[in-house]
Design a protein around this motif. Structure first.
Motif: not given
Length: 339
Positions: A197-204
């Motif tokens: 995975s990439p680093f996702p949005d902060w909430a995720t």
């Protein structure tokens, strides 16, 4: 589609490189000595030539698994060892075993919970009264959970222990000591799981309200580990006087793997022994600054590619983050850590 390709290719790539078979293949190409166990002392037969005398070494999660193995290595090499651990009883038992195995009398325990920011801050205040420098910080500790749990401060435990507290906040607080060392070094034990995975949005990433999917323990772990890799790249730019690397132990038979995967760990066989998984990380601890690629992601003494999401194991784009996304991650880490 990107997630499916990256996960599939991670598994097949791992079968070639992360297993015990991969370790044996990689070790055959080493151009310097390798020990058969972590407890061989300086000057003993079979030693790798590393001497950590007069070095201050701090290791998180040092009472079990890879962390304990690395702590044993540091103690055997004469380091002043600080074991950063959450459980006093487990830490004391591990220290006794390491002392018996290495004859070291220079081991101290610092109690902290890596998922609790205030616990880290209080522990480091006490530590900094004792030590003016840290030569090697090994960020190894953290949890791998199947079900979502949160700290008393409201942070999801996997994210907090591996990335927010156990790597970012801890290293930020110890920057003065790392800069005071002749060759300060941060060794971050990430995971091959970050390939998924990439680093996702902060909430995720934090499994908070507004996350794009329900909690998944393996994905939470993957996000935190990808974040560690991105953090090391940023530190290399921000603090060039400190060598910062990420690494992983391959598929190693640790208690954490047993707890997380159970019978499914058979798909990772033949798994590495604890020392086979830790040996390349121990090498990073002892290597000189000019022998290491700061910002690199290491396995078995060699920097590795960081992406596998393209066709036929090429880099692809699915797991890559833009600089804007990385800058947002760094800003959010600072805010969440209370710095």
């Amino acid at each position: 589609m990107g997630a499916t390709i990256s996960t599939t290719q991670f598994y097949f790539y791992g079968r070639r490189h992360f297993t015990q078979t991969g370790y044996v293949k990689h070790k055959a190409k080493y151009n310097s000595s390798v020990q058969d166990s972590p407890s061989i002392k300086v000057g003993q037969e079979g030693a790798d030539g590393v001497d950590l005398s007069n070095k201050v070494v701090c290791i998180t999660g040092a009472n079990s698994g890879i962390g304990k193995t690395l702590a044993t290595y540091a103690a055997a090499k004469g380091a002043k060892l600080y074991m950063f651990c959450r459980s006093k009883d487990r830490a004391e038992a591990a220290r006794k075993e390491i002392e018996d195995e290495t004859s070291s009398t220079n081991i101290e325990i610092v109690l902290m919970d890596l998922a609790e920011m205030e616990s880290i801050k209080e522990a480091i205040k006490g530590f900094q009264k004792k030590e003016k420098k840290v030569d090697i910080l090994v960020c190894n500790g953290g949890v791998l959970l199947n079900d979502k749990k949160t700290s008393s401060e409201g942070n999801e435990m996997t994210f907090a222990s591996h990335l927010l507290g156990g790597t970012y906040l801890l290293s930020q607080l110890l920057l003065p000591q790392l800069k005071a060392a002749d060759e300060g070094k941060i060794v971050i034990v990430s995971s091959g799981g970050m390939y998924n995975s990439p680093f996702p949005d902060w909430a995720t990433a934090t499994s908070s309200e507004g996350a794009s999917h329900d909690y998944n323990g393996n994905l939470a772990y993957s996000y935190a580990k990808r974040g560690q890799v991105l953090l090391a790249e940023q530190y290399t730019k921000m603090y060039p006087e400190i060598t910062t690397v990420t690494c992983h132990p391959g598929w190693t038979a640790t208690p954490a793997v047993d707890d997380a995967y159970g019978d499914n760990k058979k798909y990772l066989e033949p798994m590495r022994t604890m020392w086979e998984g830790a040996e390349g990380i121990a090498w990073l601890m002892g290597a000189k600054k000019d022998e290491i690629e700061s910002g690199g992601f290491y396995l078995d003494r060699k920097p590795q590619r960081k992406h596998l999401s393209g066709p036929f194991f090429t880099e692809g784009s699915y797991t890559k983050n833009s600089q804007v996304e990385v800058d947002e991650m760094m800003a959010n880490l600072k805010k969440a850590a209370g710095l």
